[in-house]
Design an enzyme around this catalytic site. Structure first.
Site, short mmCIF file in Angstrom:
data_model
loop_
_atom_site.label_atom_id
_atom_site.label_comp_id
_atom_site.label_asym_id
_atom_site.label_seq_id
_atom_site.Cartn_x
_atom_site.Cartn_y
_atom_site.Cartn_z
CG HIS A 168 -4.78 0.75 -4.58
ND1 HIS A 168 -4.11 1.45 -3.58
CD2 HIS A 168 -4.09 -0.40 -4.75
CE1 HIS A 168 -3.07 0.73 -3.18
NE2 HIS A 168 -3.05 -0.39 -3.88
CB CYS A 264 -6.30 5.95 0.56
SG CYS A 264 -6.51 5.58 -1.19
#
Length: 701
Positions: A168, A264
């Site tokens: 990511h 996250c």
């Protein structure tokens, strides 16, 4: 605390590592402590509450990664783009996040089914520039970025991730409130790094080392001048402190086992809109593929080319032939972050045989005039070795004189338009040159020599007896040489001086005498050492019969050169009876044309050696024309040069003891070739022996 900053979190009530969808999860299945995870999450939660308002979404059983709320969606002002998770293991989270956003009064946009995008994990607002950094490569598709630009009315800058550990964008990229950027450059491809460098000044970029990167220092939460992260090295903490930031470390090791940390675990739900024009540099093209797509591996190669080139693809149509002999077709949408990247990808796809289409129609090629002799327009199409056609005024025209690394010149003749493949130096004012990749198609055919696998025949290979493997390919080459000779075809040999040093001279002489060779290409050296051996029995001063050096032998090649120079040419030396044996002797006696291309390192040179590089290239091209097979014997430089000017359909065999040499041709695009990794003297000996075993003749066609 600023009331305007609101952050969404999800308690780790159901958190565990239940599956593997990123490298961090490997080896950590059910090895996370839920109690310790809860404790670490509580510590992060308490720290954040001192700097922002923290809101919670209820955790749901069966969805352990719901704790990573950054992937819920992307928020800008009062608009949300809901995530479309790449992996099925997380797709069940989507309705819960969608319901939470709807309950909060956000306008929620959902992407088309099958178009992955993983929210703020792959899209980060630059709060100074007002634009959106968006990642792709592992979890999010590039095509989703166009929707982000449209729905959020924001400029989108696309970055390609290439290191699977940083799957990511937020794992390796953190824009800070003052315009600084914390990031790990090796996580991105070259194009993306250049884009970052163009947008972020040097003094604002903070590249982290690998140790900080794998500890997820970039996966940080930045609120005002506070940065909250799992851990940071002393050096990184000092750098950030010097820029006015306060770093708060809070251990999040249990969540690292699943590939996440502070960022996250959070989603900033207050992202005010700034003045930023809706923009995206993403370019898309349609290509059509046709042929034996699976058997030839073209589909896989085409898709790999797109991805490795920095693009993404969507297969819109694929029609697989019902029978083995049937043709298959495919239509693919190709997207890339900007025009330069997509044009590079398109050029490579055209080389693979793809045709660029537009609304189910193949457009004409774009032409630009030559305004300066020897100079092509920018973005001219660079040719490959494969037969090529261009579409002009709706008509496909075959390109003549096909070779690689040229340009396609279009000229008007009394018989109509003609397309020629030309070297840059040969372009003339008044011609038009094909630019871009539209309106071009290449055709590929298999050859009897080319194997479907990429295996090379190796004398020192493992598995099947290496000697037998060389003998097998030699048998095949021998049959081809006999067939070509008997049917009036043409074989050209490109040879280096190693042929002489390894004792291959007598075998090459035999091939010339028996009519198997119709042209010889090489440098000054092969002729010099061949003549040295013929006159003095040595090669590089080594006695070829005894294998020992001869006193004063290091001068022999210069004496050989001097002798030929006195005669005026190799042919004169033969006519005068001075040169009575050798490869060059056989060429003269059997009327086999040869070309010797000189270089800066040549001694002498021989009077026959062409020291004008451009003329030598022209001589090579003339001798290659019409060749059915080219045999390349231990000369990397000349083999690559010959490969570059040889069109597809000509069989090429490259023989060298060095494996790197025989793979060079494929690296240069000369794909219709095989490599034989062995001693060239041994190879020639086996080849002659095999030819002597053959009986009968092929009928002329």
């Amino acid at each position: 605390m600023k009331e305007s900053v609101r952050i969404l979190m999800c308690a780790p009530q159901h958190y565990d590592v239940d599956y593997v969808i990123n490298p961090w999860m490997e080896g950590n299945i059910h090895r996370s402590s839920r109690d310790l995870a809860q404790e670490q999450w509580n510590q992060l939660h308490n720290i954040l509450k001192e700097h922002a308002t923290v809101e919670l979404v209820a955790p749901q059983p069966g969805w352990p990664d719901m704790v990573f709320t950054a992937n819920a969606g992307l928020i800008l002002d009062h608009t949300v783009v809901l995530s479309r998770f790449f992996h099925a293991e997380r797709q069940g989270e989507e309705p819960y996040f969608q319901q939470w956003f709807a309950d909060q009064g956000y306008t929620v946009h959902t992407l088309p089914k099958g178009l992955p995008f993983e929210g703020a994990g792959d899209a980060l607002i630059d709060r100074v520039g007002g634009y959106l950094w968006a990642g792709y490569g592992f979890r999010s598709e590039l095509d989703s970025h166009t929707y982000l630009a449209k729905w959020l009315d924001v400029e989108v800058l696309s970055l390609r991730l290439i290191d699977r550990r940083f799957y990511h964008l937020d794992t390796c990229f953190c824009p800070l409130n003052n315009g600084d950027l914390l990031y790990y450059p090796p996580a991105f491809d070259t194009y993306s790094n250049h884009l970052i460098e163009r947008r972020i000044p040097t003094e604002k970029r903070i590249p982290v080392n690998e140790v900080d990167a794998v500890n997820f220092a970039c996966n940080a939460v930045n609120v005002d001048q506070t940065i909250i992260m799992n851990s940071a090295s002393d050096g990184l903490q000092k750098t950030l402190a010097a820029r006015g930031f306060k770093v708060i470390e809070t251990p999040l090791t249990e969540f690292l086992k699943a590939g996440g940390a502070a960022k996250c675990l959070t989603l900033r739900v207050t992202e005010p809109r700034q003045d930023s024009p809706q923009a995206s540099s993403i370019q898309s093209r349609m290509v059509h593929l046709e042929g034996h797509l699976l058997d030839s591996g073209i589909v896989n190669r085409a898709l790999d080319t797109i991805v490795s080139g920095g693009g993404s693809f969507q297969v819109l149509h694929f029609d697989l032939g019902a029978q083995r002999q049937d043709i298959s077709t495919a239509d693919v949408k190709v997207s890339a972050p900007d025009g330069d990247v997509i044009e590079d990808i398109m050029g490579q796809l055209v080389d693979l045989g793809a045709v660029v289409t537009s609304e189910d129609v193949s457009p004409d090629a774009h032409l630009e005039a030559v305004v300066q002799a020897g100079v092509a327009p920018d973005d001219f199409y660079v040719t490959a070795i494969y037969p090529t056609e261009v579409s002009v005024n709706g008509q496909w025209i075959k390109v003549q004189g096909q070779r690689m690394d040229g340009a396609i010149a279009i000229t008007q003749t009394p018989d109509g338009l003609v397309a020629h493949c030309k070297l840059l130096r040969d372009l003339q004012i008044g011609e038009s040159v094909v630019v871009g990749s539209e309106g071009i198609r290449t055709k590929r055919t298999t050859t009897t020599l080319k194997k479907k696998s990429t295996e090379e025949f190796s004398f020192m290979g493992a598995g099947v007896s290496s000697e037998r493997r060389v003998e097998l390919v030699v048998e095949q080459i021998a049959w081809d040489l006999r067939r070509i000779r008997d049917q009036g075809g043409k074989v050209v040999v490109t040879a280096g001086p190693v042929v002489i040093h390894t004792g291959g001279s007598e075998h090459l002489r035999h091939l010339i005498r028996e009519g198997y060779v119709h042209g010889l290409l090489g440098g000054n050296a092969i002729a010099v050492h061949d003549i040295e051996q013929a006159l003095m029995g040595t090669s590089l001063g080594m006695d070829m019969k005894r294998g020992v050096s001869v006193h004063g032998g290091h001068r022999h090649h210069l004496k050989a050169i001097n002798t030929i120079r006195r005669c005026g040419s190799i042919a004169n030396a033969v006519d005068q009876g001075i040169l009575q044996s050798g490869v060059m002797y056989e060429c003269v006696k059997n009327n086999v044309p040869f070309s010797l291309a000189g270089s800066i390192r040549d001694d002498g040179p021989l009077p026959d050696t062409q020291m004008d590089l451009l003329q030598a290239q022209a001589d090579y091209a003339r001798l290659i024309e019409g060749a059915d097979l080219i045999l390349m014997l231990s000369t990397m430089l000349h083999s690559i040069g010959v490969g570059n000017m040889t069109p597809a359909g000509v069989k090429m065999v490259c023989v060298d003891i060095n494996p790197a040499v025989v793979t060079k041709l494929s690296d240069r695009g000369s794909l219709e070739s095989i490599g034989v990794v062995t001693d060239v003297g041994l190879f020639l000996s086996l080849l002659v022996n095999q030819l002597n075993k053959l009986t009968g003749k092929y009928a002329r066609v």
